[in-house]
Design a protein around this motif. Structure first.
Motif, PDB file in Angstrom:
ATOM      1  N   ASN A 123     -26.054   8.560  34.242  1.00  8.09           N
ATOM      2  CA  ASN A 123     -24.704   8.099  33.890  1.00  8.09           C
ATOM      3  C   ASN A 123     -23.591   8.958  34.472  1.00  8.09           C
ATOM      4  OD1 ASN A 123     -25.930   6.099  32.198  1.00  8.09           O
ATOM      5  ND2 ASN A 123     -26.218   7.698  30.671  1.00  8.09           N
ATOM      6  N   ASN A 129     -25.191   1.769  33.797  1.00 10.97           N
ATOM      7  CA  ASN A 129     -25.069   0.993  32.554  1.00 10.97           C
ATOM      8  C   ASN A 129     -24.057  -0.148  32.644  1.00 10.97           C
ATOM      9  OD1 ASN A 129     -27.048   2.410  31.076  1.00 10.97           O
ATOM     10  ND2 ASN A 129     -25.603   4.099  30.871  1.00 10.97           N
ATOM     11  N   GLY A 172     -29.935  -0.073  34.050  1.00 13.24           N
ATOM     12  CA  GLY A 172     -28.645   0.595  34.126  1.00 13.24           C
ATOM     13  C   GLY A 172     -28.611   1.847  34.971  1.00 13.24           C
TER      14      GLY A 172
END
Length: 188
Positions: A123, A129, A172
């Protein structure tokens, strides 16, 4: 610092290169090369005749980073894989020097393009995501770096994002594809 081709008859340098690979990826992609044996396997694969493996050495002849390349598309394209700099020395121009050296190596072999994939498994960009099947180019054009993701390093080196592989590393977790044109002698 000097940059040389690594050879199979340099076991101490091979060991150092493998350890740097494990150490450099343990925080962001620990499953990539989790142990020294995995790093050694990768280094030995990169020593194949049809690949490039260049190491940066410090004044003590110790490996401080390395870069690999895999020939694609009959040599018109080379995949940069991997680029790794010893933790603690990152941000000092070693990666930049290795990429520039690599580009010259592939240019001498007649390459027109260098490509690479830079995964976002944790991330660190706005592409993680999110559904990259909906308006992917809009999302790519608006990419944000949340945590020192290397795509910005490559952009500074002249690479552009040429695509993504959604969910390449799980739901994601995309792979961000980047490419750069390598000038031919006629272009220079």
């Amino acid at each position: 610092m000097k940059i040389i081709s690594l050879a199979s008859d340099q076991p101490a340098l091979i060991q150092q290169a493998a350890q740097i690979l494990v150490d450099a990826f343990k925080d962001h992609s620990p499953e990539a090369w989790p142990a020294l044996a995995d790093g050694l396997t990768e280094v030995h694969e990169m020593l194949a005749d049809d690949r490039i493996l260049r190491v940066a050495l410090d004044e003590n002849e110790t490996v401080i980073g390395w870069i690999g390349g895999i020939e694609q598309y009959d040599g018109h394209v080379w995949e940069l894989h991997p680029l790794v700099v010893k933790p603690g020395l990152q941000g000092n121009g070693i990666g930049r020097a290795l990429v520039q050296d690599f580009e010259e190596q592939v240019r001498m072999r007649g390459a027109l393009t260098v490509m690479l994939g830079t995964d976002d498994e944790d991330n660190r960009t706005s592409l993680s995501n999110t559904d990259l099947y909906v308006e992917p180019w809009k999302k790519i054009s608006e990419i944000k770096n949340f945590g020192r993701h290397p795509f910005e390093f490559y952009q500074k080196m002249g690479y552009c994002i040429t695509g993504v592989v959604p969910d390449a590393n799980g739901a994601g977790k995309p792979d961000i594809l980047m490419s750069k044109k390598i000038p031919t002698k006629q272009d220079q």
